[in-house]
Design an enzyme around this catalytic site. Structure first.
Site, PDB file in Angstrom:
ATOM      1  N   GLU A   1     -11.147 -23.717  11.269  1.00  0.00           N
ATOM      2  CA  GLU A   1     -10.632 -25.061  12.190  1.00  0.00           C
ATOM      3  C   GLU A   1      -9.231 -25.446  11.689  1.00  0.00           C
ATOM      4  O   GLU A   1      -9.151 -26.051  10.508  1.00  0.00           O
ATOM      5  CB  GLU A   1     -11.788 -25.795  12.271  1.00  0.00           C
ATOM      6  CG  GLU A   1     -11.218 -26.995  13.084  1.00  0.00           C
ATOM      7  CD  GLU A   1     -12.410 -28.470  13.272  1.00  0.00           C
ATOM      8  OE1 GLU A   1     -11.910 -29.474  12.461  1.00  0.00           O
ATOM      9  OE2 GLU A   1     -13.113 -28.168  13.690  1.00  0.00           O
TER      10      GLU A   1
ATOM     11  N   LYS B   1     -14.393 -26.271   8.469  1.00  0.00           N
ATOM     12  CA  LYS B   1     -14.010 -27.510   9.114  1.00  0.00           C
ATOM     13  C   LYS B   1     -13.087 -28.460   8.278  1.00  0.00           C
ATOM     14  O   LYS B   1     -12.966 -28.049   7.351  1.00  0.00           O
ATOM     15  CB  LYS B   1     -15.140 -28.089   9.800  1.00  0.00           C
ATOM     16  CG  LYS B   1     -15.955 -27.376  10.767  1.00  0.00           C
ATOM     17  CD  LYS B   1     -17.107 -28.080  11.348  1.00  0.00           C
ATOM     18  CE  LYS B   1     -16.878 -29.193  12.254  1.00  0.00           C
ATOM     19  NZ  LYS B   1     -16.174 -28.636  13.781  1.00  0.00           N
TER      20      LYS B   1
ATOM     21  N   LYS C   1     -23.646 -28.413  19.323  1.00  0.00           N
ATOM     22  CA  LYS C   1     -24.012 -29.670  19.875  1.00  0.00           C
ATOM     23  C   LYS C   1     -25.009 -29.548  20.847  1.00  0.00           C
ATOM     24  O   LYS C   1     -24.883 -29.634  22.143  1.00  0.00           O
ATOM     25  CB  LYS C   1     -22.581 -30.343  20.459  1.00  0.00           C
ATOM     26  CG  LYS C   1     -21.577 -30.585  19.390  1.00  0.00           C
ATOM     27  CD  LYS C   1     -20.486 -31.164  20.080  1.00  0.00           C
ATOM     28  CE  LYS C   1     -19.074 -31.401  19.003  1.00  0.00           C
ATOM     29  NZ  LYS C   1     -18.005 -32.063  19.570  1.00  0.00           N
TER      30      LYS C   1
ATOM     31  N   ARG D   1     -44.248 -32.491  35.935  1.00  0.00           N
ATOM     32  CA  ARG D   1     -43.097 -33.228  34.912  1.00  0.00           C
ATOM     33  C   ARG D   1     -42.498 -32.447  34.049  1.00  0.00           C
ATOM     34  O   ARG D   1     -41.342 -32.185  33.834  1.00  0.00           O
ATOM     35  CB  ARG D   1     -43.461 -34.506  34.713  1.00  0.00           C
ATOM     36  CG  ARG D   1     -42.481 -35.424  34.080  1.00  0.00           C
ATOM     37  CD  ARG D   1     -41.132 -35.350  34.628  1.00  0.00           C
ATOM     38  NE  ARG D   1     -40.938 -35.256  36.400  1.00  0.00           N
ATOM     39  CZ  ARG D   1     -40.159 -34.974  37.090  1.00  0.00           C
ATOM     40  NH1 ARG D   1     -39.115 -34.334  36.629  1.00  0.00           N
ATOM     41  NH2 ARG D   1     -40.206 -35.208  38.484  1.00  0.00           N
TER      42      ARG D   1
ATOM     43  N   ASP E   1      -8.124 -26.618  17.389  1.00  0.00           N
ATOM     44  CA  ASP E   1      -8.884 -27.781  17.478  1.00  0.00           C
ATOM     45  C   ASP E   1      -8.148 -28.953  18.309  1.00  0.00           C
ATOM     46  O   ASP E   1      -7.095 -29.277  17.620  1.00  0.00           O
ATOM     47  CB  ASP E   1      -9.497 -28.436  16.310  1.00  0.00           C
ATOM     48  CG  ASP E   1     -10.428 -29.494  16.776  1.00  0.00           C
ATOM     49  OD1 ASP E   1     -11.205 -29.582  17.793  1.00  0.00           O
ATOM     50  OD2 ASP E   1     -10.484 -30.386  15.903  1.00  0.00           O
TER      51      ASP E   1
END
Length: 281
Positions: A199, A169, A137, A102, A220
């Protein structure tokens, strides 16, 4: 394209943690109860669906750490498979094969799913100059492995963490008080080898990013028409990255705007696993 697998210590750490989670304090009570300790068998890992393989080194490590040393790869990482294709053949102690099964399949299925999702985007932009890249992410603790899977699917890697590139950002800009101010502060703080990305979410911010000296500008969630305008204005003075609403259906239109890079978080955080199974002979 660098398909070198992650360092062995990263692979073994991930496998050992997964085995510890699965075995707990008592071990594989089912296998130990009904399988003789000296039983030996042969098995195959088989693809149930079509896809691109990634994670064979992890599957091999899972079996090796359970006393199974005969693991022969039939389909290498980055190779395409069809339903029924044998990915690997294994021979050794039946107990070890069953106990490792597994954990081996979980890693192989998940990473092959990432590679398969990446490959779909890469194929969709064929004939353009755009590269498909991943993001941060990723599943906590599995970043190096998932970014390897992206490379297996024909994609490229964005930064690996907060430490290897500057990415300013929207919240950085809001906290500092402006794009130029943020770029200037970062440029003064980091070494000359470190790239700076900014960004932006509107064309009205493009001039500030350019005049501030950004190396890379992320567009973005912009519409393709606005991306085309950005490409025309930048004229190669900075690398342009498109992000947001990237799917197999939308990615070609994004690539045709002329951007250099298309980043997708979906290929790591939401790619469905590839269905793979283990069959005893």
């Amino acid at each position: 394209m660098n398909l070198t697998s992650p360092p062995q210590h990263i692979i073994e750490a991930a496998i050992k943690q997964a085995l510890a989670e699965d075995l707990g304090d008592a071990g594989d009570i089912t296998t130990n109860a009904c399988i003789p300790h000296d039983a030996v068998t042969t098995a195959s890992i088989v693809a149930r669906k079509a896809g691109v393989i990634s994670g064979a080194p992890l599957a091999k490590s899972a079996f090796h750490l359970n006393g199974v040393d005969s693991f022969h790869v039939e389909k290498n990482d980055s190779e395409a498979v069809a339903p029924g294709d044998v990915i690997a053949t294994i021979e050794g102690p039946a107990r070890g094969i069953l106990t490792a099964e597994r954990v081996a399949l979980n890693f192989l299925g998940h990473l092959s799913g990432v590679a398969t999702a990446t490959s779909a985007l890469v194929k969709a932009v064929e004939g353009t100059n755009a590269k498909i890249v991943c993001t941060r992410k990723t599943t906590p603790g599995l970043r190096a492995l998932e970014k390897y899977a992206v490379r297996c699917g024909g994609g490229h890697n964005h930064r690996f963490g907060l430490y290897d590139a500057v990415m300013i950002k929207d919240n950085h800009i809001a906290a500092v008080g402006g794009i130029k101010k943020a770029i200037e502060a970062c440029r003064a703080a980091v070494g000359h080898m470190v790239k700076i990305e900014v960004e932006i979410d509107g064309l009205d911010q493009l001039d500030a990013a350019l005049s501030g000296g950004a190396d890379i500008i992320m567009l973005d969630n912009m519409a393709p028409d606005d991306m085309k305008k950005a490409v025309a204005e930048v004229k190669g003075r900075a690398v342009l990255e498109a992000s947001g609403n990237v799917t197999v259906q939308t990615v070609r239109a994004i690539a045709q705007t002329g951007v250099d890079i298309i980043s997708s978080g979906w290929i790591t955080h939401s790619a469905p696993g590839l269905d793979v199974g283990l069959d005893f002979h």
